[in-house]
Write a protein that holds these residues in place. Structure first.
Motif, short mmCIF file in Angstrom:
data_model
loop_
_atom_site.label_atom_id
_atom_site.label_comp_id
_atom_site.label_asym_id
_atom_site.label_seq_id
_atom_site.Cartn_x
_atom_site.Cartn_y
_atom_site.Cartn_z
N LEU A 142 17.15 -1.69 -9.68
CA LEU A 142 15.70 -1.64 -9.87
C LEU A 142 15.28 -1.17 -11.25
O LEU A 142 14.11 -1.36 -11.63
CB LEU A 142 15.08 -0.71 -8.82
N LEU A 143 16.18 -0.59 -12.01
CA LEU A 143 15.80 0.01 -13.28
C LEU A 143 15.14 -1.02 -14.19
O LEU A 143 15.72 -2.05 -14.53
CB LEU A 143 17.04 0.59 -13.97
N GLY A 144 13.90 -0.75 -14.57
CA GLY A 144 13.17 -1.61 -15.48
C GLY A 144 12.54 -2.83 -14.86
O GLY A 144 11.86 -3.60 -15.55
N LYS A 145 12.72 -3.04 -13.55
CA LYS A 145 12.13 -4.20 -12.90
C LYS A 145 10.71 -3.92 -12.42
O LYS A 145 10.34 -2.78 -12.20
CB LYS A 145 13.00 -4.64 -11.70
N ARG A 146 9.94 -5.00 -12.25
CA ARG A 146 8.60 -4.90 -11.66
C ARG A 146 8.72 -5.28 -10.19
O ARG A 146 9.17 -6.37 -9.85
CB ARG A 146 7.62 -5.84 -12.37
N ILE A 147 8.32 -4.35 -9.31
CA ILE A 147 8.47 -4.53 -7.87
C ILE A 147 7.10 -4.45 -7.21
O ILE A 147 6.34 -3.50 -7.42
CB ILE A 147 9.39 -3.46 -7.25
N LEU A 148 6.77 -5.48 -6.41
CA LEU A 148 5.54 -5.50 -5.63
C LEU A 148 5.85 -5.11 -4.20
O LEU A 148 6.79 -5.65 -3.59
CB LEU A 148 4.92 -6.90 -5.67
N VAL A 149 5.05 -4.19 -3.65
CA VAL A 149 5.16 -3.83 -2.23
C VAL A 149 3.85 -4.22 -1.57
O VAL A 149 2.79 -3.66 -1.90
CB VAL A 149 5.42 -2.32 -2.04
N THR A 150 3.88 -5.21 -0.67
CA THR A 150 2.66 -5.57 0.05
C THR A 150 2.56 -4.75 1.33
O THR A 150 3.57 -4.31 1.88
CB THR A 150 2.64 -7.07 0.40
N GLY A 151 1.33 -4.52 1.80
CA GLY A 151 1.16 -3.65 2.95
C GLY A 151 1.66 -2.25 2.67
O GLY A 151 2.21 -1.57 3.54
N ALA A 152 1.41 -1.80 1.43
CA ALA A 152 2.02 -0.56 0.95
C ALA A 152 1.48 0.69 1.63
O ALA A 152 2.10 1.75 1.55
CB ALA A 152 1.83 -0.45 -0.56
N ALA A 153 0.34 0.59 2.31
CA ALA A 153 -0.24 1.78 2.94
C ALA A 153 0.42 2.13 4.26
O ALA A 153 0.18 3.21 4.80
CB ALA A 153 -1.74 1.58 3.15
N GLY A 154 1.26 1.24 4.80
CA GLY A 154 1.93 1.52 6.06
C GLY A 154 3.15 2.40 5.89
O GLY A 154 3.51 2.81 4.79
N GLY A 155 3.83 2.68 7.01
CA GLY A 155 4.97 3.58 6.98
C GLY A 155 6.11 3.09 6.12
O GLY A 155 6.65 3.83 5.29
N VAL A 156 6.53 1.83 6.29
CA VAL A 156 7.61 1.28 5.47
C VAL A 156 7.17 1.18 4.01
O VAL A 156 7.92 1.49 3.09
CB VAL A 156 8.04 -0.11 5.98
N GLY A 157 5.92 0.75 3.80
CA GLY A 157 5.41 0.59 2.44
C GLY A 157 5.43 1.88 1.65
O GLY A 157 5.80 1.88 0.47
N ARG A 158 5.08 2.97 2.28
CA ARG A 158 5.04 4.25 1.56
C ARG A 158 6.45 4.74 1.21
O ARG A 158 6.65 5.33 0.16
CB ARG A 158 4.27 5.28 2.38
N TYR A 159 7.40 4.48 2.09
CA TYR A 159 8.79 4.76 1.73
C TYR A 159 9.23 3.86 0.58
O TYR A 159 9.88 4.32 -0.37
CB TYR A 159 9.70 4.53 2.93
N ALA A 160 8.90 2.58 0.64
CA ALA A 160 9.34 1.63 -0.38
C ALA A 160 8.78 1.98 -1.75
O ALA A 160 9.48 1.88 -2.77
CB ALA A 160 8.94 0.21 0.01
N ALA A 219 11.90 1.50 -11.09
CA ALA A 219 11.08 0.30 -11.15
C ALA A 219 9.65 0.61 -11.55
O ALA A 219 9.17 1.74 -11.40
CB ALA A 219 11.08 -0.40 -9.79
N HIS A 220 8.98 -0.42 -12.10
CA HIS A 220 7.53 -0.38 -12.26
C HIS A 220 6.95 -0.89 -10.95
O HIS A 220 7.15 -2.06 -10.59
CB HIS A 220 7.08 -1.26 -13.42
N VAL A 221 6.26 -0.04 -10.21
CA VAL A 221 5.87 -0.33 -8.84
C VAL A 221 4.40 -0.74 -8.76
O VAL A 221 3.51 -0.02 -9.22
CB VAL A 221 6.11 0.88 -7.92
N VAL A 222 4.18 -1.91 -8.15
CA VAL A 222 2.82 -2.38 -7.88
C VAL A 222 2.61 -2.34 -6.37
O VAL A 222 3.35 -2.98 -5.62
CB VAL A 222 2.60 -3.82 -8.40
N ALA A 223 1.63 -1.56 -5.93
CA ALA A 223 1.35 -1.42 -4.51
C ALA A 223 0.15 -2.27 -4.14
O ALA A 223 -0.90 -2.17 -4.77
CB ALA A 223 1.09 0.05 -4.16
N SER A 224 0.31 -3.10 -3.13
CA SER A 224 -0.77 -3.95 -2.66
C SER A 224 -1.29 -3.42 -1.33
O SER A 224 -0.52 -3.15 -0.41
CB SER A 224 -0.27 -5.39 -2.49
N THR A 225 -2.60 -3.26 -1.22
CA THR A 225 -3.23 -2.79 0.00
C THR A 225 -4.58 -3.45 0.14
O THR A 225 -5.28 -3.70 -0.84
CB THR A 225 -3.40 -1.25 0.00
#
Length: 309
Positions: free
Chosen positions: A132-150, A159-165
């Motif tokens: 993940l180092l240096g990658k851009r990662i999108l997490v959809t449904g980020a407000a849920g239980g799995v999303g918050r862990y991710a 990673a550069h993390v983009v959270a979608s909610t």
């Protein structure tokens, strides 16, 4: 033993009652459960589909009551966290020793009980994306239980993390605090393509997220909260410069290797405070109908913990 039983004649479809004690197979330990956590899929689909009187529950933390007869797994008295497709909503659980993780002494069982489905699913999904180092990662449904862990795990991996909610105003501040760099309301709002996606929504959002993958990127489909199928328009799977070698991956949690190690590691991270389990509701399992209804109504984000009292 006492257990939460499927009973569709009562509100929420769950009733605290009596069930037979489980009989462990030689490769199973008997666990006395002290806490369990609810997952959306269990209350949205499991309660509706299971037979009357069944005992569901994937997640459970507790103490080994009796070690496995074949000598595998932890000794009696060891605090543990377990995952299995049923049996977690009960005082006693028989579980394969390969599905048991050790828990640091003194750790909060309620917090640890959030680890199995939410935490290990996030780990398994991110592992399929690769380093993940240096990658851009999108997490959809980020407000849920799995999303918050991710979000937390992807940030810890560099990673550069983009959270979608769907509600950035309500959930954005908490997701930023967990480690997200950017907040969007959906994949279509991305200004730059991403290297990986942990998709927890499915449906049109999965299709849109796949379209935002950079060349060589991977989308891991984990959740299906949209409740609808995916239809890719003509041209969505074309490959040219910038869209080549993209992949869509699925996995089954219990088919993964090293689950015991993942459970043990995540339990240690939660116990040490390096990962926040994001508990949004916590109370007695006698009140299970309340968080179950809140999950179904999308009013509960994060994790709901039931204490076995």
């Amino acid at each position: 033993m006492r257990a939460l039983l499927i009973d569709r004649s009562v509100p929420g479809g769950l009733r605290l009652g009596e069930a037979p004690d489980p009989v462990p197979a030689p490769g199973q330990a008997l666990i006395r459960t002290t806490a369990t956590s609810l997952n959306y899929g269990e209350v949205a689909f499991g309660v509706a589909d299971a037979p009357e009187g069944a005992v569901l529950g994937w997640d459970a933390a507790g103490v080994v009551e009796r070690a496995a007869a074949d000598g595998s797994g932890p000794a009696a008295g060891t605090p543990v966290v377990t995952v299995a497709p049923d049996g977690g909503w009960a005082e006693l659980r028989a579980v394969d020793t390969a599905l048991i993780g050790d828990v640091p002494p003194g750790a909060d069982p309620g917090a640890i009980s959030t680890v199995p489905v939410a935490g290990v699913s996030a780990v398994q999904a991110l592992r399929r994306i690769g380093p993940l180092l240096g990658k851009r990662i999108l997490v959809t449904g980020a407000a849920g239980g799995v999303g918050r862990y991710a979000v937390q795990l992807a940030r810890a991996g560099g990673a550069h993390v983009v959270a979608s909610t769907g509600n950035p105003e309500a959930h954005g501040p908490a997701l930023l605090e967990l480690g997200a760099h950017d907040i969007v309301s959906g994949p279509d709002d991305l200004a730059v393509r991403v290297d990986g996606v942990v998709d927890l929504v499915g449906g049109p959002q999965l299709v849109a997220a796949f379209g935002q993958l950079a060349g060589g990127g991977t989308l891991v489909s984990v959740g299906h909260s949209a409740g609808v199928g995916e239809s890719f328009p003509f041209g969505a799977l074309f490959a040219n410069e910038g869209r080549h070698d993209r992949s869509l991956v699925t996995f089954y949690l219990l088919a993964g290797q090293g689950l015991s190690d993942d459970l043990t590691w995540l339990a240690g991270e939660v116990a040490a405070g390096r990962i926040d389990p994001q508990i949004s509701w916590r109370g007695s399992w006698r009140e299970a109908a309340e968080p179950a209804r809140a999950l179904l109504d999308r009013r509960l984000h994060g994790k709901a913990v039931l204490e076995i009292d």
